[in-house]
Scaffold this motif. Structure first.
Motif, PDB file in Angstrom:
ATOM      1  N   ALA A 236       0.861  -1.192   0.000  1.00 52.01           N
ATOM      2  CA  ALA A 236       0.000   0.000   0.000  1.00 52.01           C
ATOM      3  C   ALA A 236       0.898   1.243   0.000  1.00 52.01           C
ATOM      4  N   GLU A 237       0.856   1.993  -1.084  1.00 50.54           N
ATOM      5  CA  GLU A 237       1.770   3.128  -1.249  1.00 50.54           C
ATOM      6  C   GLU A 237       1.194   4.409  -0.678  1.00 50.54           C
ATOM      7  N   GLY A 238       2.013   5.114   0.079  1.00 51.38           N
ATOM      8  CA  GLY A 238       1.634   6.445   0.531  1.00 51.38           C
ATOM      9  C   GLY A 238       2.070   7.454  -0.523  1.00 51.38           C
ATOM     10  N   LYS A 239       1.358   8.566  -0.592  1.00 56.78           N
ATOM     11  CA  LYS A 239       1.730   9.606  -1.547  1.00 56.78           C
ATOM     12  C   LYS A 239       3.001  10.295  -1.072  1.00 56.78           C
ATOM     13  N   VAL A 240       3.904  10.617  -2.013  1.00 60.59           N
ATOM     14  CA  VAL A 240       5.105  11.400  -1.676  1.00 60.59           C
ATOM     15  C   VAL A 240       5.270  12.500  -2.713  1.00 60.59           C
ATOM     16  N   ASN A 241       5.952  13.541  -2.315  1.00 56.56           N
ATOM     17  CA  ASN A 241       6.261  14.614  -3.260  1.00 56.56           C
ATOM     18  C   ASN A 241       7.602  15.227  -2.880  1.00 56.56           C
ATOM     19  N   TYR A 242       8.656  14.690  -3.454  1.00 55.43           N
ATOM     20  CA  TYR A 242      10.005  15.093  -3.039  1.00 55.43           C
ATOM     21  C   TYR A 242      10.430  16.420  -3.663  1.00 55.43           C
ATOM     22  N   SER A 243       9.566  16.972  -4.525  1.00 57.92           N
ATOM     23  CA  SER A 243       9.919  18.279  -5.103  1.00 57.92           C
ATOM     24  C   SER A 243       9.572  19.406  -4.138  1.00 57.92           C
ATOM     25  N   LEU A 244       8.826  19.078  -3.084  1.00 57.21           N
ATOM     26  CA  LEU A 244       8.536  20.095  -2.070  1.00 57.21           C
ATOM     27  C   LEU A 244       9.807  20.466  -1.329  1.00 57.21           C
ATOM     28  N   PRO A 245       9.859  21.668  -0.760  1.00 59.08           N
ATOM     29  CA  PRO A 245      11.049  22.039   0.011  1.00 59.08           C
ATOM     30  C   PRO A 245      11.206  21.136   1.238  1.00 59.08           C
ATOM     31  N   GLU A 246      12.462  20.922   1.606  1.00 65.45           N
ATOM     32  CA  GLU A 246      12.779  20.025   2.714  1.00 65.45           C
ATOM     33  C   GLU A 246      11.931  20.328   3.952  1.00 65.45           C
ATOM     34  N   SER A 247      11.870  21.610   4.315  1.00 67.45           N
ATOM     35  CA  SER A 247      11.183  21.991   5.558  1.00 67.45           C
ATOM     36  C   SER A 247       9.732  21.489   5.530  1.00 67.45           C
ATOM     37  N   GLU A 248       9.111  21.599   4.370  1.00 72.48           N
ATOM     38  CA  GLU A 248       7.709  21.201   4.272  1.00 72.48           C
ATOM     39  C   GLU A 248       7.579  19.682   4.390  1.00 72.48           C
ATOM     40  N   ILE A 249       8.484  18.976   3.709  1.00 74.80           N
ATOM     41  CA  ILE A 249       8.467  17.511   3.814  1.00 74.80           C
ATOM     42  C   ILE A 249       8.609  17.105   5.277  1.00 74.80           C
ATOM     43  N   LYS A 250       9.578  17.733   5.946  1.00 80.81           N
ATOM     44  CA  LYS A 250       9.814  17.419   7.372  1.00 80.81           C
ATOM     45  C   LYS A 250       8.547  17.645   8.180  1.00 80.81           C
ATOM     46  N   LYS A 251       7.913  18.799   7.952  1.00 82.03           N
ATOM     47  CA  LYS A 251       6.718  19.141   8.725  1.00 82.03           C
ATOM     48  C   LYS A 251       5.649  18.064   8.553  1.00 82.03           C
ATOM     49  N   MET A 252       5.426  17.688   7.302  1.00 82.08           N
ATOM     50  CA  MET A 252       4.391  16.686   7.032  1.00 82.08           C
ATOM     51  C   MET A 252       4.740  15.357   7.692  1.00 82.08           C
ATOM     52  N   VAL A 253       6.007  14.972   7.570  1.00 80.13           N
ATOM     53  CA  VAL A 253       6.428  13.672   8.111  1.00 80.13           C
ATOM     54  C   VAL A 253       6.330  13.666   9.633  1.00 80.13           C
TER      55      VAL A 253
END
Lengths: 364, 364, 364, 364
Positions: free
Chosen positions: B166-183
């Motif tokens: 079961a795959e979760g959505k990812v978007n690595y083109s987002l800025p690092e800070s935003e990825i971190k926040k979501m994670v």
């Protein structure tokens, strides 16, 4: 410290050279072993001109006498025929002619990272060493390792699983001999079990060539007859999957590695382990499946060792924009003639480096 | 010879122990750095009881004085609380009680290959060292490496891409800070960018637990801020992709490794390289994409380094048939209590071993 | 992993070959650097015929372009002229002619231990690799390391202290330039500070030659200008005295090694340490003596690094009884033509391997 | 990669720690093996107070279960009792009290070179790691290697040849058992074959102590029963004399190393090789002498392996002038309480590191 080796040589320099230390004494090696293997590495549909024109003659400088390894370091030499055409900027001592300079890094190659690392505005010396030509000497170095393992009844088959996303049919549950027969049948064009895919792959490559594009793919190497317990669980860097991954991932353009079908295994929701049976008459253990691809706990488990790797399209014909490092102005790299698809060569090289790694485990 | 380390310790022995040699002097390290990281490794939904009950207290024996590394070897000690319950067959010198014996190898674990390798009919000492518990000390050893790289503005984020298919959505083109926040938002249960997948994964794990099954998955670690030119193209074993693959593939249950999206890249028929641009005002180079996942020619290229790995379901609850090595009769292994899903811990361990590898490149 | 190298080649095989990996880019190297050094190694009174007849032509195969190292592995080739005379039993693939067999091990050489180790009754392949001829390629490999260190103002002088027990006068408190001048003056015959000892040594060698005997001796190499802190006290195998001892003791016939005057120092009953002074005008530290020979705590301390080694008489002319390994009957080995005294060559080789070790410390 | 080990620990830190990887499984080890050996290392006339007060209790953390090695890494822990008195400036995280600072480097120790290397004006952390206390854990690590070699009938004897220039009589041609008997007789005070030298050495040490001086000496370790062919002639770093020299020269205060009587051998003008004989009844080879000290061509030759080393007087009581690194003014270092003569401990440590090196050769 069992087997270790170093390679040297630029793609258009005087020669490629390799030394392997630690090979046991008494392994039979004949000149044909080298010529046959080097020829195999040159084969496959979609290769570039260079790889056909190089004679790939391997000269043994030491370590083999009278057709047998001596236990002393084996050193091999492969002269680059093409050096003659590049001598004016590749000579060890003469002032290089500016003609050889490569101011525009080719995206996807080592050019850019290497030039920045060394503070260069000329990518020549980076590309010369980063070139996959280096794998020719690594392949040659594998010959004694291959012969040693063959005497221990270790054999292998390598084949292409897919090119440019077009998958060939495979069936690894067939007996080794049958897989070999099917693969050899198509070997001149493509190492594959699937005769029907050949024309698909041919036309994909022809089209890519027409568009100055190139294609990657997925390859597989299977080793049969390995003893149980090669590698070790006791220290991270002794785990065989780690050691083999390092060997395979050191080959240019290979970006992914799997033991067995790792991705598929990671998705399983049912039992995913291989049952153990014992045949009291034959006095042997067997397994009910091979999800593990031949490795459990960092050790061979007596099953066929199944390695798969994913190769990116070669950048040689890259049409991505770049920058002239001398002027810092936008520029397009000179696309150079190279392989449209090198997955078949990659199969041979992967097989070679894994033979070297396995030989080390056996003598360690 | 820059940074090297050895770990030791059995899963239910007196302690885990690690020594790392070659860390530079002057790196700030505080006690919280260890406790925070060890806590992170214990987290995630679907972990077993053991990992919650172990205090994972890291004692620094040497190499750090007054909150700074000294340049001398750093040695760390983690006592196993659970040793108390296994002392009667794990004591260094006392005669082991037969109670501790494991005559039935657990398929998928090191038991079988190890027992055959060492000629044993008791898998205890194999499983004790092969256990993923060893990764606790490797994680602890990464603390100074992490801190050193942070001072050089290298940071990272790790997350789960899929569990049980079961795959979760990812978007690595987002800025690092935003990825971190979501994670971080979802981190207590799952490190993921996709809040909607959480309940899917929860129910998959609950169901697997109910069926005494376990689940694997795919994880990703991204490193930001790495300088250009770590690793090298000059010798096979210096290529960073090879070095990192070895580190990641040495972690138990990880069967596949990718730089970026290797499989997808191998299938591309269009341009697959990352264009190079130069911004004359900011005086920096940039790339038009990151197909290469941050590595070209075995070197970092200034882009985010994207590592992905595929983990098999843990064998702990394996229901595959096996054999009693003493009687050679068919038998079923004792399923033991363990993690139903350890992909989140694996993300932390992968991140740790790669920090160790990167620290070595930077000091090399 | 900074600098590492492998050598290969038999004494009468096709060639000697060496690869050195890890040398930095940009070091100037010209063809004369090789020819001059190889010539120096051939020199000295009392050498055998072989070493004069070999052209010792070094071919650069890779790693040096346009007179500069590239950072890629450097590979060197030295063809053995004498191979032509031994081809019939040294060819890689042809069946060796029995003529080449050496059934009687030469005491003092590797013959006996090697034959037993490999289960041979023919010492040929052992002696071929064990021969000090291998040091020719190690010497050649040191050229880039020498040049790199010279650019960092590291220089060295090497000389013979004694031959066959006859000691030449030395005075290491003299300035380097003066020592060099004195040593060069006598260099064609003997590298020594003592003009008066020359005739003594000449006649000792002449007499030894007449008696089919050979002579050993003691040599000294002094390195000037080394930075403080090469090597390390933090781990046993990082101590510079250990690293250098390994390099020097790996040279055939060298049986003893000293930092400074170790034996004399071990006998001292008075103060045996080197006082530390600081010159506030020149802003430099100095020492009141150099009992430590330039190393304290496994690190260079800014003083001249004084290495001394003791070489046994070469066994080539050994008159000790032996055994025919085929018949197991008593027999005398064929004495073969070789150096009567090779201490001067040993000085150059010791200097070479220590340059390689020091280059590694500086780049590590 | 066979046996490798790392040690860690400061002299007055929480503990010494060591991990050895690669020891085979099944070697018997009991607690007494550690206590007996550690006690031996503490013995000898002229030792300082510290070495008597430390309990030197070795805790086995892993790799040994039920009195047998498991093949997994062995980790050992020795707590420093003296840490309690130095905690206020040796704690891993607490701010160090200035009381612990050592601004004046002790000539002869690592202080000066280390402080300059790391840019410090406080030698504390340098001296803490450079201290010979580290050899306690290396000694402990040798226990499994010793036991493994003993099961292969390899034994050893170590003794002092001279102290402060006063030579004890030795006779290595006597049978091993007799040498052992003589040495053990005097072992509490001095390991020597010469009862008459004891009072000479005692009074030399007493006088040195009175004068705040210390004494060095020469020690010898002889190994019996080694198989023929350990080590190798094929590559420089595989030569056993090189490997052993590295091990021995890595021990603090040891400045010189000899295989056999290297200096004497270098002075010989007569035959200097060891004749080979074959006894057809016993079906064994023998030698007519042992000038080679047990090694020919970098390999053991079946003769007793005779190692000799030269140790400088310990600098602990050094009265040489020095400099205060904070003020750059002339100053005298605080002489600290230490061994007046540690040659006996050195014999045990040399024996230990050579057992480790030999174990590696046998398992390699």
């Amino acid at each position: 410290m069992a087997i270790r080796y170093l390679t040297a040589g630029e793609s258009h320099g005087p020669a490629l050279c390799g030394i392997i230390d630690g090979m046991p004494a008494g392994i039979k090696v004949c000149e044909e072993d080298f010529t046959t293997l080097m020829k195999k590495r040159q084969g496959g549909y979609g290769r570039g001109k260079r790889c056909q024109t190089e004679p790939e003659k391997v000269e043994v400088l030491s370590g083999i006498i009278g057709g047998k390894t001596t236990g002393s370091p084996i050193s091999l030499l492969i002269r680059n025929a093409d050096y003659a055409n590049h001598k004016h900027y590749m000579h060890p001592f003469d002032e290089p002619s500016p003609e050889g300079e490569i101011p525009i890094p080719l995206p996807g190659h080592a050019d850019f990272a290497g030039a920045i690392k060394y503070g260069l505005d000329n990518c020549r010396i980076i590309r010369e060493r980063a070139s996959a030509r280096e794998t020719a000497i690594r392949t040659a170095l594998s010959v004694p390792a291959r012969n040693m393992l063959h005497t221990k009844n270790v054999t292998s088959v390598c084949l292409i699983e897919s090119i440019g996303g077009a998958e060939g049919k495979v069936n690894y549950s067939l007996p080794e001999s049958e897989i070999k027969k099917m693969v050899d049948k198509n070997g001149d064009l493509f190492l594959t079990m699937d005769s029907e895919i050949i024309n698909v792959w041919k036309s994909l490559i022809d089209e890519a060539k027409k568009n100055n594009n190139s294609l990657g793919g997925t390859g597989c190497v299977i080793f049969y007859g390995l003893p149980i317990g090669l590698g070790s669980h006791v220290q991270a860097d002794k785990r065989l999957d780690s050691i083999i991954a390092a060997a395979v991932m050191s080959i240019p353009a290979i970006k992914g590695f799997e033991i067995g079908y790792a991705k598929a295994l990671s998705e399983k929701r049912e039992n995913s382990t291989d049952g153990i049976k014992f045949d009291s008459e034959k006095n042997v253990f067997s397994r009910t499946s091979n999800f593990a691809g031949g490795i459990e706990g960092g050790m061979t488990n007596g099953q066929p060792l199944v390695l798969r790797f994913h190769m990116k399209p070669l950048p040689a014909n890259s049409r991505s924009e770049s920058v002239n490092l001398k002027t810092l102005q936008p520029a397009f790299p000179e696309a150079y003639r190279s392989d449209v698809c090198a997955i078949q060569a990659a199969c041979i090289v992967v097989e070679s480096v894994v033979y070297l790694a396995l030989a080390n485990e056996i003598t360690d």
